[in-house]
Design an enzyme around this catalytic site. Structure first.
Site, PDB file in Angstrom:
ATOM      1  N   HIS A  23     -13.117  -8.145   5.921  1.00 41.79           N
ATOM      2  CA  HIS A  23     -12.463  -9.441   6.146  1.00 41.79           C
ATOM      3  C   HIS A  23     -11.926  -9.612   7.573  1.00 41.79           C
ATOM      4  O   HIS A  23     -10.774  -9.957   7.809  1.00 41.79           O
ATOM      5  CB  HIS A  23     -11.440  -9.803   5.059  1.00 41.79           C
ATOM      6  CG  HIS A  23     -10.244  -8.909   4.858  1.00 41.79           C
ATOM      7  ND1 HIS A  23      -9.528  -8.354   5.885  1.00 41.79           N
ATOM      8  CD2 HIS A  23      -9.624  -8.504   3.723  1.00 41.79           C
ATOM      9  CE1 HIS A  23      -8.523  -7.662   5.389  1.00 41.79           C
ATOM     10  NE2 HIS A  23      -8.565  -7.718   4.086  1.00 41.79           N
ATOM     11  N   HIS A  77      -3.861  -2.621  -7.771  1.00 33.47           N
ATOM     12  CA  HIS A  77      -3.881  -3.666  -6.740  1.00 33.47           C
ATOM     13  C   HIS A  77      -5.054  -4.581  -7.029  1.00 33.47           C
ATOM     14  O   HIS A  77      -6.159  -4.105  -7.320  1.00 33.47           O
ATOM     15  CB  HIS A  77      -4.020  -2.984  -5.374  1.00 33.47           C
ATOM     16  CG  HIS A  77      -4.122  -3.904  -4.205  1.00 33.47           C
ATOM     17  ND1 HIS A  77      -3.528  -5.143  -4.149  1.00 33.47           N
ATOM     18  CD2 HIS A  77      -4.757  -3.750  -3.004  1.00 33.47           C
ATOM     19  CE1 HIS A  77      -3.786  -5.695  -2.982  1.00 33.47           C
ATOM     20  NE2 HIS A  77      -4.536  -4.887  -2.281  1.00 33.47           N
ATOM     21  N   GLU A  79      -6.590  -6.883  -5.024  1.00 31.98           N
ATOM     22  CA  GLU A  79      -7.524  -7.356  -3.985  1.00 31.98           C
ATOM     23  C   GLU A  79      -8.941  -6.949  -4.388  1.00 31.98           C
ATOM     24  O   GLU A  79      -9.165  -5.901  -4.994  1.00 31.98           O
ATOM     25  CB  GLU A  79      -7.141  -6.796  -2.606  1.00 31.98           C
ATOM     26  CG  GLU A  79      -7.867  -7.547  -1.502  1.00 31.98           C
ATOM     27  CD  GLU A  79      -7.323  -7.304  -0.092  1.00 31.98           C
ATOM     28  OE1 GLU A  79      -6.411  -6.472   0.082  1.00 31.98           O
ATOM     29  OE2 GLU A  79      -7.833  -7.956   0.854  1.00 31.98           O
ATOM     30  N   ASP A  81     -11.567  -5.702  -3.216  1.00 27.11           N
ATOM     31  CA  ASP A  81     -12.250  -4.432  -2.934  1.00 27.11           C
ATOM     32  C   ASP A  81     -11.932  -3.395  -4.018  1.00 27.11           C
ATOM     33  O   ASP A  81     -12.606  -2.367  -4.117  1.00 27.11           O
ATOM     34  CB  ASP A  81     -11.913  -3.892  -1.539  1.00 27.11           C
ATOM     35  CG  ASP A  81     -10.436  -3.883  -1.219  1.00 27.11           C
ATOM     36  OD1 ASP A  81      -9.710  -4.772  -1.705  1.00 27.11           O
ATOM     37  OD2 ASP A  81      -9.997  -2.986  -0.475  1.00 27.11           O
ATOM     38  N   HIS A 142       0.602  -3.991  -0.129  1.00 23.36           N
ATOM     39  CA  HIS A 142       0.736  -5.098   0.793  1.00 23.36           C
ATOM     40  C   HIS A 142       0.500  -6.474   0.145  1.00 23.36           C
ATOM     41  O   HIS A 142       0.501  -7.489   0.857  1.00 23.36           O
ATOM     42  CB  HIS A 142      -0.220  -4.913   1.983  1.00 23.36           C
ATOM     43  CG  HIS A 142      -1.697  -5.109   1.660  1.00 23.36           C
ATOM     44  ND1 HIS A 142      -2.500  -5.903   2.457  1.00 23.36           N
ATOM     45  CD2 HIS A 142      -2.485  -4.663   0.673  1.00 23.36           C
ATOM     46  CE1 HIS A 142      -3.735  -5.900   1.978  1.00 23.36           C
ATOM     47  NE2 HIS A 142      -3.749  -5.162   0.911  1.00 23.36           N
ATOM     48  N   ASP A 161      -3.684   0.996  -1.585  1.00 23.92           N
ATOM     49  CA  ASP A 161      -4.003   0.879  -0.154  1.00 23.92           C
ATOM     50  C   ASP A 161      -3.111   1.757   0.728  1.00 23.92           C
ATOM     51  O   ASP A 161      -3.500   2.112   1.842  1.00 23.92           O
ATOM     52  CB  ASP A 161      -3.829  -0.571   0.296  1.00 23.92           C
ATOM     53  CG  ASP A 161      -4.997  -1.457  -0.111  1.00 23.92           C
ATOM     54  OD1 ASP A 161      -6.034  -0.924  -0.536  1.00 23.92           O
ATOM     55  OD2 ASP A 161      -4.862  -2.683  -0.007  1.00 23.92           O
ATOM     56  N   TYR A 189      -5.559   1.172  10.470  1.00 28.28           N
ATOM     57  CA  TYR A 189      -5.365   0.519   9.170  1.00 28.28           C
ATOM     58  C   TYR A 189      -3.937  -0.016   9.074  1.00 28.28           C
ATOM     59  O   TYR A 189      -3.701  -1.173   8.703  1.00 28.28           O
ATOM     60  CB  TYR A 189      -5.638   1.570   8.105  1.00 28.28           C
ATOM     61  CG  TYR A 189      -5.638   1.122   6.682  1.00 28.28           C
ATOM     62  CD1 TYR A 189      -6.833   0.811   6.036  1.00 28.28           C
ATOM     63  CD2 TYR A 189      -4.467   1.050   5.948  1.00 28.28           C
ATOM     64  CE1 TYR A 189      -6.843   0.426   4.708  1.00 28.28           C
ATOM     65  CE2 TYR A 189      -4.467   0.672   4.633  1.00 28.28           C
ATOM     66  CZ  TYR A 189      -5.656   0.356   4.019  1.00 28.28           C
ATOM     67  OH  TYR A 189      -5.658  -0.018   2.706  1.00 28.28           O
ATOM     68  N   HIS A 222      -8.465   4.133  -0.303  1.00 28.73           N
ATOM     69  CA  HIS A 222      -9.467   4.142   0.774  1.00 28.73           C
ATOM     70  C   HIS A 222      -9.373   5.462   1.533  1.00 28.73           C
ATOM     71  O   HIS A 222      -8.276   5.911   1.897  1.00 28.73           O
ATOM     72  CB  HIS A 222      -9.202   3.018   1.787  1.00 28.73           C
ATOM     73  CG  HIS A 222      -9.338   1.636   1.236  1.00 28.73           C
ATOM     74  ND1 HIS A 222     -10.547   1.099   0.838  1.00 28.73           N
ATOM     75  CD2 HIS A 222      -8.417   0.656   1.042  1.00 28.73           C
ATOM     76  CE1 HIS A 222     -10.364  -0.147   0.427  1.00 28.73           C
ATOM     77  NE2 HIS A 222      -9.078  -0.444   0.526  1.00 28.73           N
TER      78      HIS A 222
HETATM   79 FE1  FEO Z   1      -5.565  -4.631  -0.292  1.00 26.68          FE
HETATM   80 FE2  FEO Z   1      -7.983  -2.197  -0.328  1.00 26.68          FE
HETATM   81  O1  FEO Z   1      -7.204  -3.852  -0.708  1.00 26.68           O
END
Ligand code: FEO
Length: 392
Positions: A23, A77, A79, A81, A142, A161, A189, A222
């Site tokens: 993104h 989370h 999001e 991904d 986040h 994250d 990051y 991640h």
């Molecule tokens: Fe906030 Fe890895 O997504």
């Protein structure tokens, strides 16, 4: 192949080797979407993966257990991904209960419609059989829905994250990889995704400390898993969220006819002559997400822009817009730039640096057409002022 973290606990995520843009964030080393499988009386999956990687995750799980046997999915989370594969996962395995925070509910419903959702909050625990999973809400770290999950007996924090890095590797643990690369990616990051949340991250670190969690391993969503030295990334987050930096100076600029570039190089050469680490970054060659990885680690940020159409140069505006979202503190700022006749850019940059939260030295320096001896003297005076401030 799945990778074992502990007896009965496995990494079963996906490796996105070819991702280069997350993104708008440049991911030169790719990324991973980490999911973790706990084999107990209740088989539990912690986090899903980005939609195109569901098959890769399920193939890894099949090497351990039939995915039909999964009972619970923890959505730390929402999001995409980590949640993008949920609709298809739910279609394949409709009986799996999904656990998430109250704040996750509206987002999941908007994204995917009704799912078999169970709400958890800080202090709740979920009995898996021999183990219990504990939950810690981390709102706005986040996203509003974010939470950590924690296994007390195994002393593993599943930190979604938090503490992550965008890096695709065949290895999974911090004792198996070049940590210079990992720490750079962790810093990038943080700078691009979390810097504006630094006060909340300080609160989260305090909350985790107050809970007296024993943490032997941090398993983020991640990148690399911290098993050799989880304290290293906690300490780095503490420093970054306090806006602590080394004595490096970032000089960022764009140029039309090399006049602003000449000023930028004069600044950089002077800093180097004083033994100060410098990063000189021309905006049309450096992506804003790479620049942020240097800025977070700098005590001073000098931004140069020519005046174009009575405004700052568009690439400079792009960076400053990004920085205004990410905010910063405890850094010295300075603006400079060349112009032909109207010369607004330098003050506009200065004003934006103040809005970002920098301690801006004013006035900056602006040079008409081509910097001459007098302009160079002003640039050197500005550089000396910057050095004095960062050393104070
Ligand atoms: Fe906030 Fe890895 O997504």
């Amino acid at each position: 192949m799945p990778v074992q973290l502990r007896d009965g606990i496995y990494w079963v995520g996906a490796i996105d080797w070819n991702l280069r843009d997350f993104h708008g964030y440049i991911t030169g080393r790719g990324a991973t979407y980490n999911s973790y499988l706990i084999i107990d009386e209740k088989v539990t999956l912690i986090d899903a993966v980005k939609a195109p990687f569901l098959g890769e995750m399920l193939d890894r799980i099949r090497l351990i257990i039939d995915p039909e046997k999964i009972d619970y999915l923890i959505c730390n989370h929402i999001e995409k991904d980590h949640s993008g594969s949920l609709p298809e996962f739910h279609r394949l395995f409709p009986n799996v209960k999904i656990f998430a925070t109250q704040m996750a509910k509206p987002g999941l419903q908007k994204y995917f419609g009704d799912l078999p959702l169970e709400i958890v909050k800080t202090g709740d625990s979920l009995n898996l059989g021999r183990r219990s999973l504990q939950f810690i809400e981390t709102p706005m770290v986040h996203w509003p829905d974010s939470m950590f999950s924690y296994l007390p007996g195994d002393k593993i924090l599943f930190s979604m994250d938090g503490f992550g890095q965008h890096i695709a590797t065949s290895e999974r643990f911090d004792d198996e990889v070049d940590m210079h690369d990992v720490m750079y990616e962790a810093r990038k990051y943080y700078a691009n995704l979390l810097m504006h949340l630094s006060p909340l991250i300080q609160n989260t670190l305090k909350k985790v400390a107050e809970l007296k969690l024993e943490i032997d391993m941090i398993a983020p969503s991640h990148g690399i898993i911290w098993r050799k030295d989880p304290g290293r990334i906690i300490k780095a987050y503490d420093q970054w969220s306090r806006y602590e930096a080394g004595n490096k100076i970032s000089v960022v600029y764009d140029t039309m006819w090399q006049s602003t570039e000449k000023m930028a190089k004069t600044l950089a050469e002077f800093f180097m002559s004083k033994g100060i680490e410098v990063k000189l970054m021309k905006l049309r060659q450096w992506h804003r997400s790479d620049i942020m990885a240097e800025i977070i680690d700098s005590k001073a940020v000098c931004i140069g822009s020519p005046t174009l159409h009575r405004n700052m140069f568009p690439t400079v505006a792009d960076l400053l817009c990004y920085m205004k979202g990410l905010k910063s503190q405890k850094k010295v700022g300075a603006a400079f730039g060349s112009y032909g006749w109207s010369g607004e850019a330098m003050q506009l940059v200065s004003d934006d640096l103040k809005a970002i939260g920098l301690d801006v030295i004013e006035p900056g320096v602006r040079a008409q057409y081509l910097p001459g001896a007098e302009d160079t003297a002003q640039i050197i005076a500005l550089a000396e002022n910057i050095i004095e401030k960062i050393k104070a």
